[in-house]
Design a protein around this motif. Sequence first.
Motif, PDB file in Angstrom:
ATOM      1  N   ALA A 239       6.882   3.797  -9.886  1.00 19.83           N
ATOM      2  CA  ALA A 239       6.462   2.503 -10.426  1.00 19.83           C
ATOM      3  C   ALA A 239       7.242   1.362  -9.768  1.00 19.83           C
ATOM      4  O   ALA A 239       6.688   0.287  -9.503  1.00 19.83           O
ATOM      5  CB  ALA A 239       6.655   2.472 -11.941  1.00 19.83           C
ATOM      6  N   ARG A 240       8.514   1.603  -9.493  1.00 21.04           N
ATOM      7  CA  ARG A 240       9.318   0.592  -8.802  1.00 21.04           C
ATOM      8  C   ARG A 240       8.759   0.318  -7.411  1.00 21.04           C
ATOM      9  O   ARG A 240       8.645  -0.828  -6.975  1.00 21.04           O
ATOM     10  CB  ARG A 240      10.778   1.074  -8.743  1.00 21.04           C
ATOM     11  N   TRP A 241       8.400   1.419  -6.703  1.00 22.91           N
ATOM     12  CA  TRP A 241       7.817   1.252  -5.373  1.00 22.91           C
ATOM     13  C   TRP A 241       6.482   0.516  -5.450  1.00 22.91           C
ATOM     14  O   TRP A 241       6.157  -0.303  -4.586  1.00 22.91           O
ATOM     15  CB  TRP A 241       7.610   2.612  -4.710  1.00 22.91           C
ATOM     16  N   MET A 242       5.701   0.799  -6.489  1.00 23.07           N
ATOM     17  CA  MET A 242       4.403   0.140  -6.626  1.00 23.07           C
ATOM     18  C   MET A 242       4.575  -1.359  -6.841  1.00 23.07           C
ATOM     19  O   MET A 242       3.858  -2.168  -6.242  1.00 23.07           O
ATOM     20  CB  MET A 242       3.614   0.739  -7.778  1.00 23.07           C
ATOM     21  N   VAL A 243       5.512  -1.750  -7.697  1.00 24.58           N
ATOM     22  CA  VAL A 243       5.747  -3.173  -7.943  1.00 24.58           C
ATOM     23  C   VAL A 243       6.208  -3.855  -6.659  1.00 24.58           C
ATOM     24  O   VAL A 243       5.763  -4.969  -6.329  1.00 24.58           O
ATOM     25  CB  VAL A 243       6.772  -3.367  -9.081  1.00 24.58           C
ATOM     26  N   GLU A 244       7.072  -3.176  -5.901  1.00 28.75           N
ATOM     27  CA  GLU A 244       7.538  -3.741  -4.632  1.00 28.75           C
ATOM     28  C   GLU A 244       6.374  -3.921  -3.654  1.00 28.75           C
ATOM     29  O   GLU A 244       6.234  -4.965  -3.016  1.00 28.75           O
ATOM     30  CB  GLU A 244       8.589  -2.823  -4.008  1.00 28.75           C
ATOM     31  N   ALA A 245       5.530  -2.878  -3.545  1.00 33.64           N
ATOM     32  CA  ALA A 245       4.390  -2.951  -2.633  1.00 33.64           C
ATOM     33  C   ALA A 245       3.410  -4.035  -3.076  1.00 33.64           C
ATOM     34  O   ALA A 245       2.862  -4.776  -2.246  1.00 33.64           O
ATOM     35  CB  ALA A 245       3.681  -1.603  -2.571  1.00 33.64           C
ATOM     36  N   ALA A 246       3.179  -4.131  -4.390  1.00 32.64           N
ATOM     37  CA  ALA A 246       2.251  -5.132  -4.911  1.00 32.64           C
ATOM     38  C   ALA A 246       2.751  -6.542  -4.621  1.00 32.64           C
ATOM     39  O   ALA A 246       1.960  -7.439  -4.286  1.00 32.64           O
ATOM     40  CB  ALA A 246       2.057  -4.929  -6.414  1.00 32.64           C
ATOM     41  N   LEU A 247       4.051  -6.760  -4.731  1.00 25.32           N
ATOM     42  CA  LEU A 247       4.619  -8.078  -4.417  1.00 25.32           C
ATOM     43  C   LEU A 247       4.381  -8.420  -2.952  1.00 25.32           C
ATOM     44  O   LEU A 247       4.029  -9.554  -2.616  1.00 25.32           O
ATOM     45  CB  LEU A 247       6.119  -8.087  -4.730  1.00 25.32           C
ATOM     46  N   GLU A 248       4.568  -7.435  -2.077  1.00 24.65           N
ATOM     47  CA  GLU A 248       4.336  -7.664  -0.654  1.00 24.65           C
ATOM     48  C   GLU A 248       2.873  -7.962  -0.366  1.00 24.65           C
ATOM     49  O   GLU A 248       2.549  -8.738   0.540  1.00 24.65           O
ATOM     50  CB  GLU A 248       4.782  -6.443   0.145  1.00 24.65           C
ATOM     51  N   LEU A 249       1.959  -7.351  -1.147  1.00 20.78           N
ATOM     52  CA  LEU A 249       0.525  -7.520  -0.935  1.00 20.78           C
ATOM     53  C   LEU A 249      -0.054  -8.694  -1.724  1.00 20.78           C
ATOM     54  O   LEU A 249      -1.246  -8.998  -1.607  1.00 20.78           O
ATOM     55  CB  LEU A 249      -0.207  -6.230  -1.331  1.00 20.78           C
ATOM     56  N   GLY A 250       0.777  -9.331  -2.531  1.00 23.01           N
ATOM     57  CA  GLY A 250       0.310 -10.463  -3.320  1.00 23.01           C
ATOM     58  C   GLY A 250      -0.544 -10.077  -4.506  1.00 23.01           C
ATOM     59  O   GLY A 250      -1.417 -10.836  -4.927  1.00 23.01           O
ATOM     60  N   VAL A 251      -0.299  -8.881  -5.063  1.00 18.44           N
ATOM     61  CA  VAL A 251      -1.069  -8.403  -6.212  1.00 18.44           C
ATOM     62  C   VAL A 251      -0.210  -8.487  -7.476  1.00 18.44           C
ATOM     63  O   VAL A 251       0.862  -7.868  -7.535  1.00 18.44           O
ATOM     64  CB  VAL A 251      -1.527  -6.945  -6.001  1.00 18.44           C
ATOM     65  N   PRO A 252      -0.625  -9.221  -8.504  1.00 19.86           N
ATOM     66  CA  PRO A 252       0.150  -9.270  -9.754  1.00 19.86           C
ATOM     67  C   PRO A 252       0.014  -7.960 -10.519  1.00 19.86           C
ATOM     68  O   PRO A 252      -1.091  -7.453 -10.704  1.00 19.86           O
ATOM     69  CB  PRO A 252      -0.485 -10.432 -10.525  1.00 19.86           C
ATOM     70  N   THR A 253       1.129  -7.402 -10.961  1.00 21.26           N
ATOM     71  CA  THR A 253       1.123  -6.142 -11.714  1.00 21.26           C
ATOM     72  C   THR A 253       1.998  -6.267 -12.960  1.00 21.26           C
ATOM     73  O   THR A 253       2.976  -5.540 -13.120  1.00 21.26           O
ATOM     74  CB  THR A 253       1.633  -4.982 -10.833  1.00 21.26           C
ATOM     75  N   PRO A 254       1.648  -7.169 -13.884  1.00 23.03           N
ATOM     76  CA  PRO A 254       2.515  -7.394 -15.051  1.00 23.03           C
ATOM     77  C   PRO A 254       2.650  -6.185 -15.967  1.00 23.03           C
ATOM     78  O   PRO A 254       3.720  -5.950 -16.523  1.00 23.03           O
ATOM     79  CB  PRO A 254       1.834  -8.568 -15.771  1.00 23.03           C
ATOM     80  N   ALA A 255       1.587  -5.403 -16.159  1.00 22.66           N
ATOM     81  CA  ALA A 255       1.664  -4.253 -17.071  1.00 22.66           C
ATOM     82  C   ALA A 255       2.609  -3.189 -16.517  1.00 22.66           C
ATOM     83  O   ALA A 255       3.450  -2.644 -17.245  1.00 22.66           O
ATOM     84  CB  ALA A 255       0.281  -3.659 -17.308  1.00 22.66           C
ATOM     85  N   THR A 256       2.476  -2.886 -15.228  1.00 20.56           N
ATOM     86  CA  THR A 256       3.351  -1.887 -14.611  1.00 20.56           C
ATOM     87  C   THR A 256       4.793  -2.364 -14.616  1.00 20.56           C
ATOM     88  O   THR A 256       5.715  -1.595 -14.914  1.00 20.56           O
ATOM     89  CB  THR A 256       2.891  -1.597 -13.169  1.00 20.56           C
ATOM     90  N   ALA A 257       4.997  -3.634 -14.285  1.00 21.86           N
ATOM     91  CA  ALA A 257       6.354  -4.181 -14.249  1.00 21.86           C
ATOM     92  C   ALA A 257       6.995  -4.154 -15.633  1.00 21.86           C
ATOM     93  O   ALA A 257       8.170  -3.781 -15.777  1.00 21.86           O
ATOM     94  CB  ALA A 257       6.332  -5.606 -13.709  1.00 21.86           C
TER      95      ALA A 257
END
Length: 297
Positions: A239-257
């Motif tokens: 999940a940490r990697w996903m939030v990092e990747a999403a930030l790089e891709l400009g995708v908001p992921t508030p639920a996962t974060a």
Amino acid sequence: MQMGMIGLGRMGGNMVKRLREGGHEIVGFDMNPESGRDVDSLEALVASLAAPRIVWVMVPAGAATDSTVNQLGELLEAGDIVVDGGNSKYTDDRIHAAALADKGIGFLDCGVSGGVWGAERGYALMIGGEDATYETVKPIFETLKPEGEYGLVHAGPVGGGHFAKMVHNGIEYGMMQAFGEGFATMMRSEYVTNPAQTMDSWRSGSVVASWLLDLFENATADDPELKDVPAVANESGEARWMVEAALELGVPTPATAAALWQRQTSRGGADDILRTVTALRAQFGGHVTKVDEIATH
């Protein structure tokens, strides 16, 4: 098919069981002599397999996987294939694939979901790698997956399998967090007298019906208020990697974060933070700071 399996723990051992029941010849190796292993070294594992070989690596991500893949690079030959079925970070896959490709060895990364139930239910598999390499190993994947149309996907090039599994686990974090928040809200309400039974009722006919709710029913069968379960949930990295990747891709992921931060908080890391906040509130606003005083307010 014939294949070598490195790592015979809860996941690897059950996968070997399912593959053998499916008619495949599996040679197992594990560092633990009590694991039921067939050979006692990587060298013996490679020697026992007929070329071209397929070797599945099912060990912890990071140093253990890096070391195993590097050793296999020295032992295997051109035309052989390595499958990394652990929870490696998708960026590591390209490093492993490139190092093996220099020696003519194929590489696939495989995200695996199914846990300890996989031997019976089958495993959801997400594969990354070249088409031809995937097709070579596909009979193994077909045996591991659940029966039916779904459960197996060639997600993309090298790294795609573990990237998909990372996203899968991020979604899993959010779903479990939502179930937990709903259960906690009902536990504190006078309107619901049996929160566990209420959630169990959603297992059929509800839009939130899922295997997670089936597992919740198992967990609350003898402990409907979960009083014997420690309020600590570790996070394994995806999940940490996903939030990092999403930030790089400009995708908001508030639920996962939010679910990720909640797990971090449960491990005690927030104690000093909250003590600091309480101390500062006392300084500028005269708010209560003593534990015994807080209990009376």
